[in-house]
Write a protein that holds these residues in place. Structure first.
Motif, mmCIF file in Angstrom:
data_model
loop_
_atom_site.group_PDB
_atom_site.id
_atom_site.type_symbol
_atom_site.label_atom_id
_atom_site.label_comp_id
_atom_site.label_asym_id
_atom_site.label_seq_id
_atom_site.Cartn_x
_atom_site.Cartn_y
_atom_site.Cartn_z
ATOM 1 N N GLN A 250 0.767 -1.196 0.005
ATOM 2 C CA GLN A 250 0.066 0.142 0.052
ATOM 3 C C GLN A 250 0.678 1.415 -0.053
ATOM 4 O O GLN A 250 0.685 2.273 -0.835
ATOM 5 N N LYS A 251 2.181 1.432 0.832
ATOM 6 C CA LYS A 251 3.023 2.493 0.866
ATOM 7 C C LYS A 251 3.553 2.474 -0.404
ATOM 8 O O LYS A 251 3.649 3.740 -0.819
ATOM 9 N N LEU A 252 4.007 1.193 -1.179
ATOM 10 C CA LEU A 252 4.617 1.057 -2.352
ATOM 11 C C LEU A 252 3.758 2.051 -3.365
ATOM 12 O O LEU A 252 3.999 2.857 -4.030
ATOM 13 N N LEU A 253 2.364 1.718 -3.363
ATOM 14 C CA LEU A 253 1.330 2.338 -4.296
ATOM 15 C C LEU A 253 1.500 3.766 -4.398
ATOM 16 O O LEU A 253 1.198 4.467 -5.067
ATOM 17 N N GLU A 254 1.102 4.119 -2.996
ATOM 18 C CA GLU A 254 0.963 5.836 -2.297
ATOM 19 C C GLU A 254 2.458 6.307 -2.873
ATOM 20 O O GLU A 254 2.253 7.227 -3.536
ATOM 21 N N MET A 255 3.517 5.609 -2.701
ATOM 22 C CA MET A 255 4.672 6.358 -3.105
ATOM 23 C C MET A 255 4.755 6.472 -4.584
ATOM 24 O O MET A 255 5.317 7.508 -5.359
ATOM 25 N N GLU A 256 4.329 5.518 -5.361
ATOM 26 C CA GLU A 256 4.454 5.596 -6.814
ATOM 27 C C GLU A 256 3.369 6.442 -7.388
ATOM 28 O O GLU A 256 3.752 7.293 -8.108
ATOM 29 N N ASP A 257 2.340 6.835 -6.534
ATOM 30 C CA ASP A 257 1.524 7.938 -6.919
ATOM 31 C C ASP A 257 2.060 9.344 -6.539
ATOM 32 O O ASP A 257 1.814 10.085 -7.552
ATOM 33 N N VAL A 258 2.665 9.443 -5.662
ATOM 34 C CA VAL A 258 3.439 10.606 -5.267
ATOM 35 C C VAL A 258 4.441 10.723 -6.375
ATOM 36 O O VAL A 258 4.644 11.827 -6.857
ATOM 37 N N ILE A 259 5.340 9.742 -6.583
ATOM 38 C CA ILE A 259 6.435 10.004 -7.444
ATOM 39 C C ILE A 259 5.831 10.264 -8.838
ATOM 40 O O ILE A 259 6.227 11.100 -9.764
ATOM 41 N N GLU A 260 4.729 9.739 -9.300
ATOM 42 C CA GLU A 260 3.932 9.999 -10.594
ATOM 43 C C GLU A 260 3.600 11.725 -10.674
ATOM 44 O O GLU A 260 3.729 12.276 -11.610
ATOM 45 N N ASP A 261 2.983 11.892 -9.579
ATOM 46 C CA ASP A 261 2.600 13.297 -9.427
ATOM 47 C C ASP A 261 3.715 14.234 -9.556
ATOM 48 O O ASP A 261 3.666 15.258 -10.277
ATOM 49 N N GLU A 262 4.819 13.972 -8.663
ATOM 50 C CA GLU A 262 6.097 14.750 -8.656
ATOM 51 C C GLU A 262 6.639 14.763 -10.135
ATOM 52 O O GLU A 262 7.034 15.927 -10.547
ATOM 53 N N LYS A 263 6.465 13.681 -10.786
ATOM 54 C CA LYS A 263 6.900 13.465 -12.148
ATOM 55 C C LYS A 263 6.343 14.502 -12.892
ATOM 56 O O LYS A 263 7.013 15.336 -13.693
ATOM 57 N N LYS A 264 5.125 14.494 -12.888
ATOM 58 C CA LYS A 264 4.090 15.356 -13.683
ATOM 59 C C LYS A 264 4.384 16.732 -13.542
ATOM 60 O O LYS A 264 4.628 17.758 -14.492
ATOM 61 N N THR A 265 4.762 17.270 -12.248
ATOM 62 C CA THR A 265 4.888 18.348 -11.934
ATOM 63 C C THR A 265 6.244 19.134 -12.215
ATOM 64 O O THR A 265 6.547 19.952 -12.832
ATOM 65 N N MET A 266 7.407 18.116 -12.019
ATOM 66 C CA MET A 266 8.773 18.228 -12.918
ATOM 67 C C MET A 266 8.570 18.321 -14.165
ATOM 68 O O MET A 266 9.400 19.348 -14.768
ATOM 69 N N GLY A 267 7.860 17.515 -14.840
ATOM 70 C CA GLY A 267 7.741 17.697 -16.241
ATOM 71 C C GLY A 267 7.300 19.051 -16.736
ATOM 72 O O GLY A 267 7.709 19.891 -17.707
ATOM 73 N N SER A 268 6.235 19.529 -15.964
ATOM 74 C CA SER A 268 5.705 20.733 -16.327
ATOM 75 C C SER A 268 6.674 22.055 -16.091
ATOM 76 O O SER A 268 6.761 23.013 -16.791
#
Length: 206
Positions: free
Chosen positions: A98-116
């Motif tokens: 569950q924590k891994l999934l949450e971390m993946e979601d956080v990383i994905e959001d951060e990746k999108k933010t960093m991409g922008s």
């Protein structure tokens, strides 16, 4: 015949039996005593070793069964501990997943933010590169213009020097002519100052 008589031929190999087997052996021996009392000792003589072996085997089986029950109980306890540990590990694994999934979601959001942010920075960099290119082009044009102005200034300076030199030569000639006129024709003095004024006006206009 007593219970000890029955065991008389097996004393060396006899092992202390459990309470249940001894109780069963006592019942059997009582039956043997009844048979011996009714008939004679020869009736049960051949049966005694067999019965003793059976009782010993029974006692051994009973002992092994007890040991197996103890071992089984230990195995049950171990199994319960393993099950408890398995459930705990399973719960920890679920939590980790569950924590891994949450971390993946956080990383994905951060990746999108960093991409922008990267796209925005790249846009700013392109804008500055364009401005720098325009500024460089403007500087080159100014430098070219400055070179042209320097050339023009040099030409003008040379032209001015030539005119000034010509003017000075003209003044010298005028002085010489004025000197000659004073000696030859005095009335000619009135025209010489007008020539000098005309030359000075030309120099000022230049």
């Amino acid at each position: 015949m007593s219970q000890e008589v029955v065991f008389s031929s097996h004393d060396e190999s006899h092992v202390v039996m459990s309470e249940k087997v001894r109780s069963l052996a006592g019942s059997i021996y009582q039956e043997f005593e009844r048979m011996i009392g009714k008939y004679d000792e020869e009736v049960v003589q051949n049966l005694m070793p067999l019965v003793v072996n059976v009782l010993e085997c029974l006692d051994l089986s009973y002992t092994e069964n007890q040991e197996q029950e103890v071992e089984l109980e230990l195995l049950r306890e171990d199994n319960e501990q393993l099950v408890t540990q398995y459930e705990r590990e399973k719960q920890l694994r679920r939590s980790a997943e569950q924590k891994l999934l949450e971390m993946e979601d956080v990383i994905e959001d951060e990746k999108k933010t960093m991409g922008s942010k990267i796209e925005s920075l790249e846009s700013i960099v392109r804008m500055f590169e364009l401005k720098f290119k325009n500024s460089s082009d403007h500087v080159c044009r100014l430098e070219e213009k400055e070179q042209e102005m320097k050339k023009e200034y040099s030409k003008l300076h040379e032209r001015y020097t030539e005119l000034f030199k010509t003017h000075m030569d003209h003044i010298e000639r005028t002085k010489i002519l004025m000197g000659s006129s004073d000696r030859v024709d005095l009335p000619g003095r009135t025209r010489m100052p007008m020539s000098l004024a005309h030359l000075n006006r030309l120099v000022l206009e230049f």
